[in-house]
Scaffold this active site. Structure first.
Site, PDB file in Angstrom:
ATOM      1  N   HIS A  36      -4.254  12.500 -23.395  1.00 41.92           N
ATOM      2  CA  HIS A  36      -2.664  12.212 -22.223  1.00 41.92           C
ATOM      3  C   HIS A  36      -3.114  11.264 -20.810  1.00 41.92           C
ATOM      4  O   HIS A  36      -2.905  11.129 -20.259  1.00 41.92           O
ATOM      5  CB  HIS A  36      -2.495  13.194 -22.046  1.00 41.92           C
ATOM      6  CG  HIS A  36      -0.909  12.577 -21.737  1.00 41.92           C
ATOM      7  ND1 HIS A  36       0.049  12.443 -22.099  1.00 41.92           N
ATOM      8  CD2 HIS A  36      -0.122  13.403 -20.748  1.00 41.92           C
ATOM      9  CE1 HIS A  36       1.141  12.215 -21.848  1.00 41.92           C
ATOM     10  NE2 HIS A  36       0.854  13.277 -20.529  1.00 41.92           N
ATOM     11  N   SER A  81       4.203   9.013 -19.817  1.00 42.43           N
ATOM     12  CA  SER A  81       4.441  10.130 -20.189  1.00 42.43           C
ATOM     13  C   SER A  81       5.995  10.519 -19.884  1.00 42.43           C
ATOM     14  O   SER A  81       6.399   9.600 -20.762  1.00 42.43           O
ATOM     15  CB  SER A  81       3.604  11.014 -19.024  1.00 42.43           C
ATOM     16  OG  SER A  81       3.688  12.107 -20.131  1.00 42.43           O
TER      17      SER A  81
END
Length: 555
Positions: free
Chosen positions: A526, A411
């Site tokens: 994610h 991320s």
């Protein structure tokens, strides 16, 4: 219940009967969307969702709050609160404490700043006049505020990272004479706070060492009342301690609490703290690997501006030479890298004689607001310099060599290690990059990208792009330059950071004939959709590292 398809942030919301253990037939149910709901009472919900026309912000999160009565059409429910399209998200919360029933609305304007309101019956909601970047909680008639910036008031300035308390009714009447419950110090910060039944639980990081403090208010919030604070004794100095509520519901709370006590190589313990502050260990995680030959040490590297950057090193005792090493970091959004049991890493990496390093670089929250702000926006490059300084320090200390060192991050950490590839390729033998941001020129046009402008800057503004251009890894790949092998992992169901970042980076590296590996499953969101996928992704990453870094280890 919120149910995610394939690990995405968007969820299906359904009402579940905890007694009958089944979904309620004809009960509350919303199709897949980002957002959530809060119980107002048994037959009414406050719902913030992206369903409906003009219901989403530019970041793809809810911008309205509606009242939904049982048995009615959600789309016809009255609109109670609405934000601006440029806001990050809008939400509602409900306090069900008898005698103090309240509803709050929240406009999150940027990732760092927001405005909260107190509902006032049929009238307009009342502004809660606090600094935009402050965090607060209201419990009965107490208001507790944690500052992220200095707050100048008539007669006194309260420092960033302080925790303040005042009667909520007094505050609404204009009183600003707070009592300071926590005053920050050099590398001593408050990392969290929450209410038990009658006392406030504080988690403090003192130079990365965890402490738990218990704050008890005076007899009345209607006048000046002195709080009492005591430190919870008997906790280990080298472990990370996380305090949690023992109770699920707001109305069934006690002053007992749970502690999760964890270190990198010792199994996590779950402990109960009784009302008289005795600590009783309830359960311990089974040991996942043999840690008898391992040790955890702390070190500091000197960054480009002279700042000393701490890091944890987990590896063999009396190490006799360079070993394959993974340097892990994040450096953003005030996220602190604190110890946690490394079961999978221990079994697949550390038991084989390798080294794992965790970086406490700027941009994180380890040392409070200033540490985070130093790694935001134009400081993001400095945060990356911190990470590179640790890589250099590891080589200088002969912990590893550049060819045996891998950078790992996901991320925002994916942007970090992407910059290690483009800016410091000579310091690494491999890059493991998951669900990353990499194209900072276009990130605000992809999914939730607009919500992170406070952290990175706005590429549409020339002044911001002037510094952002230097940390946009995708744009900074150069023809003819040698790069270490890179593993890029993303997910087709990631609706937070668009998989296009990783796809484009892989395609560009491949076109440049650079060593690149790419993996994109259908599910995962994610991160990972379930434990099985998490195990596979971990195995994939470690197989990549073993192949690229070499060393004496069996496959």
């Amino acid at each position: 219940m919120s149910l995610s398809r394939g690990g995405a942030d968007a969820v299906v919301t359904r009402e579940f009967d905890l007694v009958e253990k089944r979904f309620v037939e004809g009960g509350f149910a919303l199709p897949e969307a980002k957002g959530g709901a809060a119980w107002l009472d048994r037959d009414r919900l406050l719902v913030s969702t992206t369903l409906g026309e003009n219901a989403a912000t530019a970041s793809g999160y809810p911008r309205t709050v509606r009242l939904w009565r049982r048995g009615t059409d959600f789309g016809q429910g009255p609109l109670l609160f609405e934000g601006e399209p440029s806001d990050i998200y809008i939400s509602a919360s409900v306090d069900l404490e008898p005698g103090f029933e309240r509803t709050f609305y929240r406009r999150q304007i940027t990732f760092e700043e927001g405005i909260s309101y107190l509902a006032q019956g049929d009238g307009p909601p009342r502004l809660i006049d606090l600094p935009l970047d402050a965090r607060f909680d209201v419990e009965k008639d107490w208001l507790v505020v944690k500052l992220k910036s200095d707050w100048a008031l008539p007669g006194r300035t309260y420092p960033a990272d302080a925790l303040l308390a005042i009667g909520f009714s007094r505050f609404l009447d204009g009183d600003r004479d707070f009592e300071m419950l926590f005053e920050p110090g050099a590398r001593r910060v408050l990392s969290g706070f929450w209410w038990a039944k009658s006392r406030l639980v504080l988690t403090v990081l003192d130079n990365l060492a965890s402490q738990i403090w218990l704050a008890t208010p005076g007899p009345s919030a209607t006048a000046e009342a002195s709080w009492s604070l005591e430190r919870l004794e008997g906790l280990p100095d080298t472990a990370s301690v996380h305090a949690m509520s023992l109770d699920v519901g707001q109305l069934e709370r006690t002053d007992e609490l749970l502690l999760s006590i964890s270190s990198y190589i010792e199994p996590t313990k779950l402990a109960l703290v009784t009302e008289d502050n005795r600590i009783e260990v309830l359960k311990e995680t089974p040991s996942a690997f043999d840690a008898s030959a391992l040790e955890v040490t702390r070190h500091e590297a000197v960054s480009v501006d002279g700042e000393r950057i701490p890091y944890y090193q987990i590896g063999p005792k009396n190490q006799d030479g360079p070993r394959p090493t993974v340097l892990y970091g994040y450096g953003g959004f005030s996220v602190s890298m604190t110890p946690g049991y490394m079961g999978g890493v221990g079994k697949t990496w550390l038991e084989r004689g390798n080294v794992w390093v965790v970086a406490n670089i700027r941009g994180g929250g380890e040392f409070g607001a200033a540490w985070h702000k130093a790694g935001m926006r134009e400081g993001k490059r400095l945060s990356h310099d911190d990470f590179a300084a640790i890589a250099r320090d590891l080589a200088e200390r002969s912990v590893t060599t550049p060819g045996q060192l891998a950078a790992y991050g996901g991320s925002n950490g994916g942007l970090l290690v992407g910059n290690m590839l483009t800016r410091f390729p000579e310091r690494f033998g491999a890059i493991w990059c998951t669900v990353p941001l990499l194209d900072m020129r276009r990130y605000t046009r992809l999914l939730a990208g607009p919500s992170w402008v406070a952290e990175y800057g706005d590429p549409e503004k020339p002044d911001d792009w002037a510094y952002m251009a230097g940390l946009s890894a995708y744009q900074n790949l150069e023809e003819g330059k040698a790069y270490p092998p890179m593993l890029l992992v993303t997910s087709r169901r990631d609706d937070r950071v668009h998989p296009g970042h990783a796809r484009k980076m892989a395609a560009k590296l491949e076109a440049m004939k650079q060593p690149v590996f790419f993996y994109e499953p259908d599910d995962g969101g994610h991160g990972a959709a379930n434990k099985e996928q998490a195990a596979f992704l971990s195995a994939l990453g470690f197989a990549f590292l073993r192949r690229m870094l070499g060393g004496k280890q069996s496959v």
